[in-house]
Design an enzyme around this catalytic site. Structure first.
Site, PDB file in Angstrom:
ATOM      1  CB  CYS A  54      -1.083  -0.045   1.056  1.00 47.73           C
ATOM      2  SG  CYS A  54      -1.863  -1.609   1.028  1.00 47.73           S
ATOM      3  NE  ARG A 137      -2.525  -4.435  -2.982  1.00 50.24           N
ATOM      4  CZ  ARG A 137      -2.210  -4.076  -1.558  1.00 50.24           C
ATOM      5  NH1 ARG A 137      -2.334  -2.741  -1.804  1.00 50.24           N
ATOM      6  NH2 ARG A 137      -1.621  -4.634  -0.629  1.00 50.24           N
TER       7      ARG A 137
HETATM    8  C1  BEZ Z   1       0.689  -4.823   1.682  1.00 51.55           C
HETATM    9  O1  BEZ Z   1       1.638  -4.851   1.848  1.00 51.55           O
HETATM   10  O2  BEZ Z   1       0.408  -3.577   1.148  1.00 51.55           O
HETATM   11  C2  BEZ Z   1      -0.176  -5.832   2.266  1.00 51.55           C
HETATM   12  C3  BEZ Z   1       0.334  -6.715   2.036  1.00 51.55           C
HETATM   13  C4  BEZ Z   1      -1.057  -7.926   1.971  1.00 51.55           C
HETATM   14  C5  BEZ Z   1      -1.963  -7.496   3.015  1.00 51.55           C
HETATM   15  C6  BEZ Z   1      -2.160  -6.381   3.521  1.00 51.55           C
HETATM   16  C7  BEZ Z   1      -1.610  -5.945   2.422  1.00 51.55           C
END
Ligand code: BEZ
Length: 237
Positions: A54, A137
């Site tokens: 994110c 997402r």
């Molecule tokens: C992230 O790094 O944004 C992420 C990775 C796995 C699950 C949720 C968020």
């Protein structure tokens, strides 16, 4: 017996009005989509604040924001986190994170707090097969009349391609402005597709035309200058 009061929502669909909501964001309260009338909007969700994928996405999107704004497109983010978490995360990004040559990145577009998941549920951003607590997402491209024009979903582990989102915005606006469709991998300057012939006469006219390039009667392309596309769509500030 206890009544199950949880509200269920139908998934929003392309061609429908974007569901309305009021929300608290990092840039103040918003009424969606009415506050954005006259602009294209990308409403997108991310799983959680202070997570690496994110963070890379927010830095990339914020870095590209000026290009989206020049295409009359505003960005609005959302996650199932509170406003103080959002503020702390965006401050950390600006003050501490350097990634792929980007640093001091200030996220100026609104980030919605949605602890109740009300907006996430309205927009079908919660996918229990992925997570019960984190939004996937999701990307909704919404036109200046508040109509959903594109929906794209990615899972938690897959960061989005923001150049593709930019291409999608430009292609949608080009299709509207010039009444054409855009072929696979289209970029401004590439030939565009005209709608298939609806009668035998038009099919023959298309095949006889010197201005069109018809692979067959149902598959005709024409030239559309890059300058003409960009001058129509982009407003430089
Ligand atoms: C992230 O790094 O944004 C992420 C990775 C796995 C699950 C949720 C968020």
């Amino acid at each position: 017996m206890e009544e199950n009061k949880e509200q269920t929502y139908a998934m929003p669909r392309i061609g429908e009005k974007a569901p309305e909501f009021k929300a608290v964001t990092t840039q103040g309260d918003i009424n969606f989509p009415s506050d954005y009338k006259g602009n294209w909007v990308i409403l997108f969700s991310h799983p959680a604040d202070f997570t690496p994928v994110c963070t890379s996405e927010f830095m990339t999107f914020a870095h590209m924001e000026k290009r989206f704004n020049e295409a009359n497109t505003k960005l609005v983010g959302l996650s199932v986190d509170g406003i103080y978490s959002h503020i702390a995360w965006l401050r950390t990004i600006k003050e501490k994170i350097e990634y792929k040559g980007m640093k001091n990145i200030e996220v100026k577009f609104p980030l919605i707090e949605d602890i109740t998941m009300e907006v996430a549920k309205k927009y079908g951003m919660m996918m229990p097969g992925e997570s019960n607590t984190k939004a996937v997402r999701a990307v909704f491209i919404i036109d200046p009349n508040g109509i959903i024009r594109t929906i794209i979903y990615y899972p938690l582990s897959l960061g989005r391609n923001f150049e593709e989102l930019y291409r999608a915005v430009i292609a949608l606006q080009t299709a509207d402005a010039f009444q054409i469709a855009t072929p696979a991998d289209w970029q401004p300057g590439d030939d565009v597709i005209i709608s298939p012939a609806g009668s035998c006469g038009v099919a023959q006219e298309r095949m006889d035309s010197k201005e069109l390039d018809c692979k067959d009667w149902f598959f005709c392309t024409k030239k559309l200058d890059k300058e003409k596309v960009l001058n129509t769509i982009l407003k430089k500030k």
